[in-house]
Write a protein that holds these residues in place. Structure first.
Motif, PDB file in Angstrom:
ATOM      1  N   GLY A 117       0.778  -1.169   0.207  1.00 48.66           N
ATOM      2  CA  GLY A 117      -0.023  -0.126  -0.093  1.00 48.66           C
ATOM      3  C   GLY A 117       0.725   1.029  -0.076  1.00 48.66           C
ATOM      4  N   ASP A 118       2.175   1.287   0.263  1.00 43.83           N
ATOM      5  CA  ASP A 118       2.942   2.510   0.343  1.00 43.83           C
ATOM      6  C   ASP A 118       3.143   2.837  -1.364  1.00 43.83           C
ATOM      7  OD1 ASP A 118       3.195   2.032   3.077  1.00 43.83           O
ATOM      8  OD2 ASP A 118       5.391   1.384   3.034  1.00 43.83           O
ATOM      9  N   ASP A 119       3.379   4.332  -1.417  1.00 44.30           N
ATOM     10  CA  ASP A 119       3.642   4.744  -2.455  1.00 44.30           C
ATOM     11  C   ASP A 119       5.280   4.932  -2.614  1.00 44.30           C
ATOM     12  OD1 ASP A 119       1.100   5.094  -3.657  1.00 44.30           O
ATOM     13  OD2 ASP A 119       0.960   7.071  -2.195  1.00 44.30           O
ATOM     14  N   ILE A 120       5.883   4.736  -3.926  1.00 38.86           N
ATOM     15  CA  ILE A 120       7.148   4.631  -3.806  1.00 38.86           C
ATOM     16  C   ILE A 120       7.587   5.477  -5.220  1.00 38.86           C
ATOM     17  CG2 ILE A 120       7.824   2.526  -2.807  1.00 38.86           C
ATOM     18  CD1 ILE A 120       8.127   1.061  -5.681  1.00 38.86           C
ATOM     19  N   LYS A 121       8.848   5.884  -5.345  1.00 40.59           N
ATOM     20  CA  LYS A 121       9.170   6.695  -6.359  1.00 40.59           C
ATOM     21  C   LYS A 121      10.533   6.244  -6.663  1.00 40.59           C
ATOM     22  CE  LYS A 121       7.058  11.081  -4.826  1.00 40.59           C
ATOM     23  NZ  LYS A 121       6.010  11.765  -5.748  1.00 40.59           N
ATOM     24  N   THR A 122      10.936   6.591  -8.148  1.00 44.34           N
ATOM     25  CA  THR A 122      12.055   6.147  -8.555  1.00 44.34           C
ATOM     26  C   THR A 122      13.325   6.651  -7.809  1.00 44.34           C
ATOM     27  OG1 THR A 122      11.044   6.142 -10.703  1.00 44.34           O
ATOM     28  CG2 THR A 122      13.682   6.124 -10.579  1.00 44.34           C
ATOM     29  N   GLY A 123      14.044   5.803  -7.321  1.00 45.02           N
ATOM     30  CA  GLY A 123      15.380   5.993  -6.473  1.00 45.02           C
ATOM     31  C   GLY A 123      15.279   5.622  -4.983  1.00 45.02           C
ATOM     32  N   LYS A 124      13.900   5.439  -4.384  1.00 42.29           N
ATOM     33  CA  LYS A 124      13.759   4.936  -3.172  1.00 42.29           C
ATOM     34  C   LYS A 124      14.204   3.785  -2.727  1.00 42.29           C
ATOM     35  CE  LYS A 124       9.998   4.485   0.127  1.00 42.29           C
ATOM     36  NZ  LYS A 124      10.753   4.750   1.332  1.00 42.29           N
ATOM     37  N   VAL A 125      14.711   3.634  -1.681  1.00 37.37           N
ATOM     38  CA  VAL A 125      15.402   2.422  -1.057  1.00 37.37           C
ATOM     39  C   VAL A 125      14.097   1.492  -0.886  1.00 37.37           C
ATOM     40  CG1 VAL A 125      16.846   1.126   0.370  1.00 37.37           C
ATOM     41  CG2 VAL A 125      17.916   3.331  -0.341  1.00 37.37           C
ATOM     42  N   ILE A 126      14.270   0.234  -1.309  1.00 40.42           N
ATOM     43  CA  ILE A 126      13.028  -0.619  -0.994  1.00 40.42           C
ATOM     44  C   ILE A 126      13.363  -1.843  -0.417  1.00 40.42           C
ATOM     45  CG2 ILE A 126      11.334   0.277  -2.779  1.00 40.42           C
ATOM     46  CD1 ILE A 126      12.479  -1.986  -4.766  1.00 40.42           C
ATOM     47  N   CYS A 127      14.554  -2.147  -0.349  1.00 44.48           N
ATOM     48  CA  CYS A 127      15.155  -3.071   0.412  1.00 44.48           C
ATOM     49  C   CYS A 127      16.627  -3.346   0.435  1.00 44.48           C
ATOM     50  CB  CYS A 127      14.632  -4.656  -0.082  1.00 44.48           C
ATOM     51  SG  CYS A 127      15.257  -4.893  -1.697  1.00 44.48           S
ATOM     52  N   ILE A 128      17.103  -4.416   1.073  1.00 42.43           N
ATOM     53  CA  ILE A 128      18.685  -4.504   1.163  1.00 42.43           C
ATOM     54  C   ILE A 128      18.808  -6.078   0.796  1.00 42.43           C
ATOM     55  CG2 ILE A 128      20.673  -4.640   2.630  1.00 42.43           C
ATOM     56  CD1 ILE A 128      19.545  -2.448   4.339  1.00 42.43           C
ATOM     57  N   ILE A 129      19.914  -6.333   0.061  1.00 40.34           N
ATOM     58  CA  ILE A 129      20.211  -7.607  -0.129  1.00 40.34           C
ATOM     59  C   ILE A 129      21.634  -7.828   0.186  1.00 40.34           C
ATOM     60  CG2 ILE A 129      20.806  -9.327  -2.087  1.00 40.34           C
ATOM     61  CD1 ILE A 129      18.173  -8.348  -3.559  1.00 40.34           C
ATOM     62  N   GLU A 130      21.924  -8.571   1.116  1.00 35.45           N
ATOM     63  CA  GLU A 130      23.137  -8.804   1.465  1.00 35.45           C
ATOM     64  C   GLU A 130      23.886  -9.998   0.788  1.00 35.45           C
ATOM     65  OE1 GLU A 130      25.820 -10.906   5.305  1.00 35.45           O
ATOM     66  OE2 GLU A 130      23.485 -10.984   5.183  1.00 35.45           O
ATOM     67  N   ALA A 131      24.894  -9.454   0.195  1.00 37.32           N
ATOM     68  CA  ALA A 131      25.804 -10.639  -0.661  1.00 37.32           C
ATOM     69  C   ALA A 131      27.373 -10.367  -0.213  1.00 37.32           C
ATOM     70  CB  ALA A 131      25.599 -10.276  -2.105  1.00 37.32           C
ATOM     71  N   MET A 132      27.826 -11.648   0.480  1.00 36.60           N
ATOM     72  CA  MET A 132      29.213 -11.867   0.854  1.00 36.60           C
ATOM     73  C   MET A 132      29.447 -10.529   1.788  1.00 36.60           C
ATOM     74  SD  MET A 132      31.044 -12.835  -2.579  1.00 36.60           S
ATOM     75  CE  MET A 132      32.601 -13.158  -2.067  1.00 36.60           C
ATOM     76  N   LYS A 133      28.651 -10.723   2.781  1.00 34.09           N
ATOM     77  CA  LYS A 133      28.944  -9.446   3.899  1.00 34.09           C
ATOM     78  C   LYS A 133      28.772  -7.830   3.496  1.00 34.09           C
ATOM     79  CE  LYS A 133      30.210 -12.856   6.675  1.00 34.09           C
ATOM     80  NZ  LYS A 133      29.279 -13.291   7.780  1.00 34.09           N
ATOM     81  N   LEU A 134      28.338  -7.595   2.279  1.00 34.88           N
ATOM     82  CA  LEU A 134      28.185  -6.411   1.803  1.00 34.88           C
ATOM     83  C   LEU A 134      26.518  -6.118   1.653  1.00 34.88           C
ATOM     84  CD1 LEU A 134      30.578  -6.072  -0.976  1.00 34.88           C
ATOM     85  CD2 LEU A 134      30.878  -5.129   1.169  1.00 34.88           C
ATOM     86  N   PHE A 135      26.058  -5.184   2.308  1.00 38.10           N
ATOM     87  CA  PHE A 135      24.685  -4.731   2.388  1.00 38.10           C
ATOM     88  C   PHE A 135      24.517  -3.692   1.197  1.00 38.10           C
ATOM     89  CE2 PHE A 135      25.562  -6.460   6.473  1.00 38.10           C
ATOM     90  CZ  PHE A 135      24.449  -7.139   6.949  1.00 38.10           C
TER      91      PHE A 135
END
Length: 169
Positions: A117-135
């Motif tokens: 239900g949230d409105d988002i705009k281009t460039g907004k952080v929507i999540c984090i993906i951790e890969a090899m200890k880098l967020f």
């Protein structure tokens, strides 16, 4: 890496039945390809991770197994498949740009970046993906309203796996 270790690696690769192996460390790179003359193996080092080698046989087994029940499988899913496709056709799917662990919030006791239900705009952080200890902060490439979240918090995701469904209207 010592010459004896390289020779042992070549012997191991030859016995394992793998067609190509790549190994890279700081300042050192080796590629081993099987099926070529010994001279070709020594001249052309190759890099392969353990995960891709394990995945290749699984893909082959999965393709071989469904070949027999293929006649039954398409008949059952054929009817339900068009319904979700028509409902989702107006939506945009945000997919994972990498393999890693999906997080909906910046921390365990923090609020989620986005909710249904949230409105988002281009460039907004929507999540984090951790890969090899880098967020890695994943930013939206579309504007709209979050309709669905496909992945649970702190679960592994694959490349190109759907994460969010967005209504662009």
């Amino acid at each position: 890496m010592e010459i004896n270790e390289i020779q042992d690696l070549i012997k191991f690769v030859a016995k394992s039945g793998v067609s190509e192996v790549e190994l890279e460390t700081e300042g050192f790179k080796i590629v081993i390809k099987t099926g070529a003359p010994q001279k070709g193996k020594a001249e052309q080092p190759t890099y392969i991770q353990a995960m891709p080698m394990a995945q290749m046989p699984q893909v082959q087994h999965q393709q071989a197994a469904p070949a027999q029940p293929a006649q039954q499988a398409p008949t059952a899913p054929a009817a339900p498949a068009p319904k979700p496709a028509s409902d989702d056709s107006k939506y945009i799917t945000i997919k994972s740009p990498m393999i890693g662990t999906f997080y909906r919030s910046p921390g365990p006791d923090k609020a989620s970046f986005v909710n249904i239900g949230d409105d988002i705009k281009t460039g907004k952080v929507i999540c984090i993906i951790e890969a090899m200890k880098l967020f890695n902060e994943i930013e939206s490439e579309v504007s709209g309203k979050i309709v669905k979240v496909f992945v649970d918090d702190a679960t592994p995701v694959e490349y190109d796996q759907p994460l969010f469904l967005v209504d662009p209207s």
